[in-house]
Design a protein around this motif. Structure first.
Motif, PDB file in Angstrom:
ATOM      1  N   PHE A   4      -0.417 -11.568 -14.130  1.00 18.26           N
ATOM      2  CA  PHE A   4      -1.393 -11.120 -13.135  1.00 18.26           C
ATOM      3  C   PHE A   4      -1.136  -9.676 -12.727  1.00 18.26           C
ATOM      4  N   PHE A   5       0.108  -9.367 -12.362  1.00 14.71           N
ATOM      5  CA  PHE A   5       0.411  -8.017 -11.882  1.00 14.71           C
ATOM      6  C   PHE A   5       0.361  -6.980 -13.017  1.00 14.71           C
ATOM      7  N   ALA A   6       0.612  -7.420 -14.256  1.00 13.43           N
ATOM      8  CA  ALA A   6       0.520  -6.496 -15.392  1.00 13.43           C
ATOM      9  C   ALA A   6      -0.910  -6.366 -15.906  1.00 13.43           C
ATOM     10  N   LYS A   7      -1.822  -7.169 -15.339  1.00 16.41           N
ATOM     11  CA  LYS A   7      -3.230  -7.153 -15.724  1.00 16.41           C
ATOM     12  C   LYS A   7      -3.404  -7.424 -17.225  1.00 16.41           C
ATOM     13  N   ARG A   8      -2.626  -8.433 -17.705  1.00 16.14           N
ATOM     14  CA  ARG A   8      -2.717  -8.797 -19.125  1.00 16.14           C
ATOM     15  C   ARG A   8      -3.215 -10.219 -19.301  1.00 16.14           C
ATOM     16  N   GLY A   9      -3.794 -10.795 -18.256  1.00 15.35           N
ATOM     17  CA  GLY A   9      -4.253 -12.174 -18.329  1.00 15.35           C
ATOM     18  C   GLY A   9      -5.303 -12.406 -19.393  1.00 15.35           C
ATOM     19  N   GLU A  10      -6.143 -11.385 -19.660  1.00 18.53           N
ATOM     20  CA  GLU A  10      -7.199 -11.559 -20.651  1.00 18.53           C
ATOM     21  C   GLU A  10      -6.654 -11.677 -22.068  1.00 18.53           C
ATOM     22  N   ASP A  11      -5.383 -11.320 -22.269  1.00 16.41           N
ATOM     23  CA  ASP A  11      -4.777 -11.411 -23.612  1.00 16.41           C
ATOM     24  C   ASP A  11      -4.283 -12.810 -23.939  1.00 16.41           C
ATOM     25  N   PHE A  12      -4.357 -13.708 -22.969  1.00 11.44           N
ATOM     26  CA  PHE A  12      -3.774 -15.034 -23.168  1.00 11.44           C
ATOM     27  C   PHE A  12      -4.811 -16.120 -22.896  1.00 11.44           C
ATOM     28  N   SER A  13      -4.803 -17.118 -23.745  1.00 13.53           N
ATOM     29  CA  SER A  13      -5.683 -18.271 -23.571  1.00 13.53           C
ATOM     30  C   SER A  13      -5.089 -19.194 -22.508  1.00 13.53           C
ATOM     31  N   ARG A  14      -5.911 -19.565 -21.524  1.00 12.44           N
ATOM     32  CA  ARG A  14      -5.425 -20.475 -20.485  1.00 12.44           C
ATOM     33  C   ARG A  14      -5.149 -21.857 -21.059  1.00 12.44           C
ATOM     34  N   VAL A  15      -5.929 -22.257 -22.068  1.00 11.79           N
ATOM     35  CA  VAL A  15      -5.675 -23.554 -22.723  1.00 11.79           C
ATOM     36  C   VAL A  15      -4.313 -23.545 -23.407  1.00 11.79           C
ATOM     37  N   TRP A  16      -4.017 -22.404 -24.099  1.00 14.76           N
ATOM     38  CA  TRP A  16      -2.712 -22.315 -24.773  1.00 14.76           C
ATOM     39  C   TRP A  16      -1.562 -22.356 -23.765  1.00 14.76           C
ATOM     40  N   LEU A  17      -1.676 -21.594 -22.682  1.00 12.92           N
ATOM     41  CA  LEU A  17      -0.602 -21.559 -21.689  1.00 12.92           C
ATOM     42  C   LEU A  17      -0.404 -22.925 -21.034  1.00 12.92           C
ATOM     43  N   ALA A  18      -1.523 -23.590 -20.689  1.00 10.31           N
ATOM     44  CA  ALA A  18      -1.418 -24.907 -20.064  1.00 10.31           C
ATOM     45  C   ALA A  18      -0.819 -25.923 -21.037  1.00 10.31           C
ATOM     46  N   SER A  19      -1.250 -25.859 -22.292  1.00 11.51           N
ATOM     47  CA  SER A  19      -0.713 -26.793 -23.297  1.00 11.51           C
ATOM     48  C   SER A  19       0.766 -26.526 -23.553  1.00 11.51           C
ATOM     49  N   TRP A  20       1.129 -25.249 -23.615  1.00  3.46           N
ATOM     50  CA  TRP A  20       2.544 -24.891 -23.798  1.00  3.46           C
ATOM     51  C   TRP A  20       3.380 -25.432 -22.643  1.00  3.46           C
ATOM     52  N   PHE A  21       2.857 -25.298 -21.424  1.00  7.23           N
ATOM     53  CA  PHE A  21       3.576 -25.799 -20.255  1.00  7.23           C
ATOM     54  C   PHE A  21       3.811 -27.305 -20.367  1.00  7.23           C
ATOM     55  N   LEU A  22       2.765 -28.058 -20.698  1.00  9.14           N
ATOM     56  CA  LEU A  22       2.884 -29.518 -20.743  1.00  9.14           C
ATOM     57  C   LEU A  22       3.752 -29.976 -21.911  1.00  9.14           C
ATOM     58  N   ILE A  41       2.262  -9.484 -28.525  1.00  2.00           N
ATOM     59  CA  ILE A  41       2.580  -9.778 -27.129  1.00  2.00           C
ATOM     60  C   ILE A  41       2.839 -11.271 -26.918  1.00  2.00           C
ATOM     61  N   HIS A  42       2.193 -12.099 -27.726  1.00  2.00           N
ATOM     62  CA  HIS A  42       2.451 -13.537 -27.640  1.00  2.00           C
ATOM     63  C   HIS A  42       3.881 -13.850 -28.097  1.00  2.00           C
ATOM     64  N   GLY A  43       4.308 -13.213 -29.171  1.00  2.00           N
ATOM     65  CA  GLY A  43       5.668 -13.421 -29.652  1.00  2.00           C
ATOM     66  C   GLY A  43       6.707 -12.973 -28.640  1.00  2.00           C
ATOM     67  N   ILE A  44       6.467 -11.812 -28.022  1.00  2.00           N
ATOM     68  CA  ILE A  44       7.394 -11.313 -27.000  1.00  2.00           C
ATOM     69  C   ILE A  44       7.431 -12.262 -25.806  1.00  2.00           C
TER      70      ILE A  44
END
Length: 504
Positions: free
Chosen positions: A129-147, A76-79
């Motif tokens: 959020f709407f797919a209820k898949r937030g627990e599958d993703f690290s918030r640190v990874w998403l924030a770092s990817w964004f920056l 799911i991360h790759g997708i």
């Protein structure tokens, strides 16, 4: 506006309007060195690919650094990474970031990148959020990817802006342009174009067949360089990219007369529509900046098509040299043992845009009877041809050294209209005197084989009918080119060589 097919233009004789010598000013402008230019369409395409790769690399890089090396990479991360990379290109396209003019404005471009990237991550957060898949993703990874992704995108845009500005200063993004028509219409068009930023046009001058007060010598600060017959020669020598007509649509006869002279050139031809009373739908026009124009003729094989054909020629040509190296070596040895003289024969021929090129062939004639200009066509039983020469001419093995023209010199293509020698004749007349519009074949790079050759029109062209049929096939190829068409012609070529009826 009536439409005119190229084949219809060919059937009509070109008016006997001999081109006078270029004026001294036109000669001076045409003689100025012209640097190779880059296609804005290709640059924009490269920018899209780089942005997509940058976003994907940022996501994968942060993922690899944040997680343990031996941890499993979730599908799911790759997708998600792939989806965000593709969405980035789509959003940036909608924001107008991939227009060549935006590449030059660093601040505005940077603000759009920031806004677009923030919007993309808002969409990503909402989707998770709407797919209820937030627990599958690290918030640190998403924030770092964004920056990290934002920083890399901004750095890439900064480098791109500097590169485009440098290319602009060097004239590598210019479209060399001529205006046809004088008077008020041409003046209004030129002032409209000059008033627009970042059009990329470099107007070289004005051409007009009229010589009265309706066509002054200076139009909006640009000189009149001659008539339309002069423009044909000027366009070739000055490497024009674009010709814009300022004639009204109602001037059909005058417009068609001029087009019959200019359509043989490898340039874009447009009809200015800024003064037309007939208002068509916006999609009916193309635009130079904000100036509406009607497309009359397009330069064949341009932008990405040109890149694809270049890659096809280099890759396939190199493979053919490797695969046919035993045949090349055996033919070279046979030529050398059969008669004295060099193995290769070099001949001047007309190439792209009527420029002279030197093509390689295996020598098939006796040295003291060689005809470098092909002033006399080779006929059946021609005593000038050697014993080995008869074999390699019938089988077209004499043409194989032209693979080196394709791969190393770049003045030939694998597939295209066959280049003819400078003094080749049919019925004792030069080819361009036999067939009206003959030089339209030179709107693309010539080739080793072509559509005419696989349809039986190879070898001797001693009659007007043979030459006419060859030209018609060449023009069909130009108007219908594709990589698959080239591949089909290459595959058919060996079978076409089995017919040696016209090859001597």
């Amino acid at each position: 506006m009536p439409t005119y097919d190229i084949r219809d233009l060919l059937k009509q004789p070109i008016p006997a309007d001999a081109a006078r010598p270029l004026t001294p000013l036109a000669e001076e402008i045409a003689a100025r060195p012209v640097k190779p230019t880059y296609s804005p369409v290709v640059l924009a395409g490269i920018a899209r690919v780089v942005d997509c790769a940058t976003v994907a690399a940022a996501g994968l890089g942060v993922h690899a650094l944040y997680l343990k090396p031996d941890s499993q990479f979730p599908l799911i991360h790759g997708i998600t990474i792939l989806s965000v990379a593709i969405l980035t290109v789509i959003v940036f396209q909608a924001l107008g970031i991939y227009h060549i003019s935006s590449f030059r404005t660093m601040l505005a471009q940077g603000l759009r990148v920031i806004g677009g990237w923030c919007g993309i991550f808002l969409v990503l957060m909402a989707a998770l959020f709407f797919a209820k898949r937030g627990e599958d993703f690290s918030r640190v990874w998403l924030a770092s990817w964004f920056l990290v992704g934002l920083v890399l995108l901004l750095v890439g845009r900064t480098l791109l802006s500097y590169a485009v500005k440098a290319l602009t200063r060097a004239g590598r993004l210019d479209r060399r342009t001529a205006i046809v028509g004088g008077g008020t219409a041409a003046e209004e068009l030129i002032r409209a174009l000059d008033g627009l930023p970042d059009t990329g046009l470099r107007i070289c001058g004005v051409f007009d067949d009229r010589s009265d007060e309706r066509s002054p010598d200076i139009v909006a600060g640009y000189p009149k360089l001659g008539n339309v017959s002069d423009l044909v020669e000027f366009a070739r020598r000055a490497h024009l990219d674009l010709v814009i007509f300022t004639l009204p649509i109602t001037a059909e006869d005058r417009l068609l007369s001029m087009l019959r002279k200019l359509w043989v050139l490898p340039i874009d031809i447009r009809l200015a529509a800024h003064r037309n009373k007939l208002r068509l739908r916006p999609r009916a026009y193309s635009y130079i900046g904000a100036v509406p124009v009607l497309d009359v003729f397009d330069k064949p094989i341009a932008d990405w098509d040109l890149v694809l054909k270049w890659l096809f020629d280099k890759v396939v040509g190199a493979l053919l040299i490797i695969l046919l190296s035993p045949v090349l070596a055996a033919t070279a040895l046979a030529v050398k043992l059969d008669s004295r003289g060099p193995i290769l024969f070099r001949q001047k021929r007309y190439g792209f845009n009527n420029e002279l090129i030197e093509v390689f062939k295996f020598r098939s004639m006796y040295v003291d009877q060689s005809d470098a200009d092909a002033a006399k066509l080779v006929t059946k039983g021609d005593p000038r041809v050697t014993r080995v020469g008869r074999i390699i001419r019938k089988t077209s093995l004499d043409e194989l050294p032209q693979l080196f023209n394709v791969v190393f010199k770049g003045d030939l293509s694998l597939v295209g209209p066959r280049p003819h020698a400078v003094k080749a004749k049919a019925e004792n007349r030069l080819y361009d005197k036999v067939v009206d519009g003959y030089f339209a074949r030179h709107r693309v790079k010539p080739g080793i084989t072509g559509w005419a050759q696989i349809n039986g029109w190879r070898g001797e062209t001693d009659t007007e009918e043979k030459l006419q049929r060859r030209v018609e096939h060449d023009l069909f190829y130009i108007e219908n080119w594709s990589v698959l068409f080239d591949l089909y012609i290459l595959i058919r070529t060996p079978f076409a060589l089995l017919s040696t009826e016209n090859a001597y």
